[in-house]
Write an enzyme that holds these catalytic residues in place. Structure first.
Site, PDB file in Angstrom:
ATOM      1  N   GLY A  10       0.848  -1.200   0.000  1.00  0.00           N
ATOM      2  CA  GLY A  10       0.000   0.000   0.000  1.00  0.00           C
ATOM      3  C   GLY A  10       0.874   1.236   0.000  1.00  0.00           C
ATOM      4  N   GLU A 103       5.729  -4.659   5.861  1.00  0.00           N
ATOM      5  CA  GLU A 103       6.090  -6.020   6.297  1.00  0.00           C
ATOM      6  C   GLU A 103       6.103  -7.022   5.144  1.00  0.00           C
ATOM      7  OE1 GLU A 103       1.593  -7.174   7.838  1.00  0.00           O
ATOM      8  OE2 GLU A 103       3.289  -8.495   8.130  1.00  0.00           O
ATOM      9  N   ASP A 127       0.625   2.362   8.741  1.00  0.00           N
ATOM     10  CA  ASP A 127       0.203   1.570   9.900  1.00  0.00           C
ATOM     11  C   ASP A 127       1.189   1.640  11.070  1.00  0.00           C
ATOM     12  OD1 ASP A 127      -1.782   0.799   8.139  1.00  0.00           O
ATOM     13  OD2 ASP A 127      -0.893  -1.150   7.694  1.00  0.00           O
ATOM     14  N   GLY A 170      -5.035   0.872   9.480  1.00  0.00           N
ATOM     15  CA  GLY A 170      -4.022   0.398  10.429  1.00  0.00           C
ATOM     16  C   GLY A 170      -3.848  -1.104  10.436  1.00  0.00           C
ATOM     17  N   HIS A 271      -8.815   5.494   2.029  1.00  0.00           N
ATOM     18  CA  HIS A 271      -7.553   5.840   1.359  1.00  0.00           C
ATOM     19  C   HIS A 271      -7.204   7.321   1.428  1.00  0.00           C
ATOM     20  CE1 HIS A 271      -8.545   1.870  -0.235  1.00  0.00           C
ATOM     21  NE2 HIS A 271      -7.241   1.710  -0.270  1.00  0.00           N
ATOM     22  N   GLN A 273      -6.456   8.703   3.975  1.00  0.00           N
ATOM     23  CA  GLN A 273      -5.315   8.697   4.911  1.00  0.00           C
ATOM     24  C   GLN A 273      -3.992   8.402   4.217  1.00  0.00           C
ATOM     25  OE1 GLN A 273      -6.836   6.266   8.658  1.00  0.00           O
ATOM     26  NE2 GLN A 273      -7.956   5.818   6.800  1.00  0.00           N
ATOM     27  N   ARG A 274      -4.055   7.804   3.041  1.00  0.00           N
ATOM     28  CA  ARG A 274      -2.814   7.417   2.342  1.00  0.00           C
ATOM     29  C   ARG A 274      -2.438   8.378   1.229  1.00  0.00           C
ATOM     30  NH1 ARG A 274      -3.534   1.221   1.350  1.00  0.00           N
ATOM     31  NH2 ARG A 274      -3.163   1.814  -0.801  1.00  0.00           N
TER      32      ARG A 274
HETATM   33  O1  F6P Z   1      -1.002  -1.207   5.018  1.00  0.00           O
HETATM   34  C1  F6P Z   1      -1.573   0.001   4.664  1.00  0.00           C
HETATM   35  C2  F6P Z   1      -3.062  -0.131   4.495  1.00  0.00           C
HETATM   36  O2  F6P Z   1      -3.585   1.129   4.146  1.00  0.00           O
HETATM   37  C3  F6P Z   1      -3.804  -0.709   5.696  1.00  0.00           C
HETATM   38  O3  F6P Z   1      -4.011   0.224   6.714  1.00  0.00           O
HETATM   39  C4  F6P Z   1      -5.064  -1.211   5.044  1.00  0.00           C
HETATM   40  O4  F6P Z   1      -5.658  -2.273   5.766  1.00  0.00           O
HETATM   41  C5  F6P Z   1      -4.575  -1.692   3.719  1.00  0.00           C
HETATM   42  O5  F6P Z   1      -3.368  -1.032   3.447  1.00  0.00           O
HETATM   43  C6  F6P Z   1      -5.543  -1.430   2.593  1.00  0.00           C
HETATM   44  O6  F6P Z   1      -4.993  -1.927   1.434  1.00  0.00           O
HETATM   45  P1  F6P Z   1      -5.626  -1.746  -0.016  1.00  0.00           P
HETATM   46  O7  F6P Z   1      -5.433  -0.307  -0.393  1.00  0.00           O
HETATM   47  O8  F6P Z   1      -4.834  -2.645  -0.878  1.00  0.00           O
HETATM   48  O9  F6P Z   1      -7.062  -2.115   0.088  1.00  0.00           O
END
Ligand code: F6P
Length: 341
Positions: A10, A103, A127, A170, A271, A273-274
């Site tokens: 992610g 990880e 996370d 998280g 997302h 948050q990302r």
């Molecule tokens: O590991 C980062 C993260 O944003 C987690 O908090 C979340 O569970 C996961 O990735 C979501 O992943 P994806 O964007 O692939 O659905």
């Protein structure tokens, strides 16, 4: 040297800052060349590359996402995956790899190192669940985004006398919920490390309403009730065997309404948050990680992950860094509990 760089898993704000620091120092101080591998481990697996020089990293420091792209491709699950990676590294003249990931990506890096691939890891994830480092970049940005959301939820909750629930990411760690909930003055914080008692949660909600304030609940996507209290649906799995989380906020809202008779609504930050620009803290941490990673590659110190210890950037073994998840300790949750209800 010719060094390959990839970003896997992610995405998170700060990835571009690492790439920039690696390339800037690698070219200007050491005279190395770089190759970008696209979309995490898919790049070396399929030999999919892009040029990566100083020009390519101009202006990317404040940009979210990753110019290299990302994926959750797991080469260990693909027949002949390791050999294909080795062949493609040789074909592109790459001597060593810098893998930026969480990880899963670093778990693959560790396994490749054990099979003689020269690799250095850089820890990223919103996370903050990687062992061996005090913080990962991306976390501070995610916490700030969630905190701002909680601040905003407070004012509208007061106007309408509602319980508002903020669901944050998280995965199996409650770090974002804990930090954003504490910073945002949440009345209840629910994390995966501590199964919650729905009766207790409802007591907190009711006691908050009695003080004429509206409760704000922060729930981590991986939080779950104590066994048998509420039935939850299982989600699908990704290539690394992780279940896709999300939805606990809605479940919680329904239970709170049913049990207290008060209106409860959920906001899922997802997302958001990302995405977007990294905070100054994350830009600096990511830049310092990048500088240390290129030093490690230059010195031939492979099988290591760069890490933050206090205020120092150090190197730890990839095996130590990926051995177990860093979750929220009981004592940290107890600090937050003082403010519940
Ligand atoms: O590991 C980062 C993260 O944003 C987690 O908090 C979340 O569970 C996961 O990735 C979501 O992943 P994806 O964007 O692939 O659905």
């Amino acid at each position: 040297m010719r060094i390959g760089v990839l970003t896997g898993g992610g995405d998170c704000p700060g990835l571009n800052a690492v790439i920039r620091a690696v390339v800037r120092k690698g070219v200007s101080v050491y005279g190395h060349e770089f190759v970008g591998f696209r979309d995490g481990w898919r790049g070396p697996l399929e030999g999919d590359t892009m040029p990566l020089d100083i020009q390519a990293v101009r202006g990317i420091l404040p940009r979210g996402g990753t110019i290299l792209g990302s994926s959750r491709t797991n080469p260990m699950k693909i027949e002949g995956g390791v050999d294909r990676i080795k062949e493609n590294l040789a074909a592109t003249g790459v001597d060593a790899l810098i893998a930026i990931g969480g990880e899963d990506t670093l778990g693959v890096a560790r396994q490749l190192f054990e099979r003689d691939v020269k690799v250095v890891g850089v820890p990223k994830t919103i996370d903050n669940d990687l062992s061996g480092t005090d913080y990962t970049f991306g976390f501070d940005t995610a916490v700030n985004i969630a905190t701002e959301a909680i601040d905003r939820l407070h004012t509208t909750a007061e106007s309408h006398h509602r319980a508002l629930i903020c669901e944050v990411m998280g995965r199996h760690a409650g770090w974002i919920a804990l930090h954003a909930g504490m910073a945002g003055g949440a009345n209840v914080i629910l994390i995966p490390e501590r199964p919650f008692d729905i009766d207790r949660v409802c007591e907190y909600v009711e006691s908050r309403f009695r003080t004429r304030y509206s409760p704000i609940l922060v729930v981590a996507e991986g939080a779950h009730p104590i066994e048998g209290q509420i039935a939850l649906q299982a989600g699908e799995l990704d290539a690394f065997g992780h279940v896709r989380l999300g939805g606990i906020g809605e479940v919680l809202a329904k239970e709170i309404e049913k049990r207290t008779g008060k209106e409860a609504r959920t906001t899922v930050l997802g997302h958001i948050q990302r995405g977007g620009t990294p905070t100054a803290y994350d830009r600096v941490l990511a830049t310092r990680f990048g500088l240390q990673a290129i030093d490690a590659a230059h010195e031939g110190d492979y099988g290591k992950m760069v890490a933050l210890r206090g205020t120092d950037i150090v190197r730890v073994g990839l095996d130590e860094a990926t051995a177990e998840l860093k979750t929220v300790p009981v004592s940290r949750y107890a600090e937050a509990e003082v403010f519940f209800g």
